[in-house]
Design a protein around this motif. Structure first.
Motif, mmCIF file in Angstrom:
data_model
loop_
_atom_site.group_PDB
_atom_site.id
_atom_site.type_symbol
_atom_site.label_atom_id
_atom_site.label_comp_id
_atom_site.label_asym_id
_atom_site.label_seq_id
_atom_site.Cartn_x
_atom_site.Cartn_y
_atom_site.Cartn_z
ATOM 1 N N SER A 6 35.496 36.907 20.251
ATOM 2 C CA SER A 6 36.694 37.579 20.756
ATOM 3 C C SER A 6 36.256 38.615 21.778
ATOM 4 O O SER A 6 35.623 39.598 21.428
ATOM 5 N N PRO A 7 36.551 38.388 23.061
ATOM 6 C CA PRO A 7 36.070 39.293 24.103
ATOM 7 C C PRO A 7 36.674 40.690 23.988
ATOM 8 O O PRO A 7 37.881 40.836 23.893
ATOM 9 N N LEU A 8 35.812 41.660 23.975
ATOM 10 C CA LEU A 8 36.227 43.053 23.873
ATOM 11 C C LEU A 8 37.078 43.459 25.068
ATOM 12 O O LEU A 8 38.045 44.192 24.933
ATOM 13 N N HIS A 9 36.745 42.964 26.244
ATOM 14 C CA HIS A 9 37.435 43.403 27.457
ATOM 15 C C HIS A 9 38.891 42.955 27.509
ATOM 16 O O HIS A 9 39.648 43.447 28.325
ATOM 17 N N ASN A 10 39.307 42.041 26.660
ATOM 18 C CA ASN A 10 40.700 41.597 26.647
ATOM 19 C C ASN A 10 41.579 42.433 25.722
ATOM 20 O O ASN A 10 42.772 42.221 25.683
ATOM 21 N N LEU A 11 40.972 43.337 24.976
ATOM 22 C CA LEU A 11 41.747 44.147 24.044
ATOM 23 C C LEU A 11 42.176 45.459 24.694
ATOM 24 O O LEU A 11 41.361 46.151 25.296
ATOM 25 N N PRO A 12 43.459 45.817 24.554
ATOM 26 C CA PRO A 12 43.878 47.136 25.030
ATOM 27 C C PRO A 12 43.200 48.227 24.208
ATOM 28 O O PRO A 12 42.945 48.037 23.009
ATOM 29 N N ALA A 13 42.930 49.344 24.823
ATOM 30 C CA ALA A 13 42.231 50.436 24.145
ATOM 31 C C ALA A 13 42.937 50.859 22.862
ATOM 32 O O ALA A 13 42.284 51.221 21.885
#
Length: 70
Positions: A6-13
Motif C-alpha cells: 500500500s503506497p504511503l504517498h497515496n494516503l492523505p496526511a
C-alpha cells in the motif's frame, strides 16, 4: 487483513498514524545524510523504510501461510 504494497504517498496526511521512536545519534546522522541524498525529510525517509519493511514482512508471512503443494 492487511494490504501488501500500500503506497504511503497515496494516503492523505490525516489518515497517517504517528509513531515516535528514539535512535542513537550515529544512526540519526546516517538517516539525515541519506535523506539529504534523496532530497526528502528524515521523517519521510523513515516512513518509506518502515513501509518497505512492513510490505516485506507481510509478503513473507503470506508465503509462509500458504499451504505447501507437497
Amino acid at each position: 487483513m492487511y494490504e501488501v504494497n500500500s503506497p504511503l504517498h497515496n494516503l492523505p496526511a490525516k489518515n497517517l498514524k504517528r509513531v515516535t521512536s528514539y535512535v542513537p545519534p550515529n544512526a540519526y546522522n546516517v538517516l539525515e545524510d541519506w535523506a539529504k541524498e534523496e532530497d526528502r525529510t528524515v521523517s519521510n525517509l523513515v516512513s518509506r523504510i518502515v513501509s518497505e519493511a512492513v510490505d516485506a514482512y507481510l509478503a513473507k508471512k503470506t508465503t509462509e501461510d500458504e499451504p505447501s503443494s507437497n
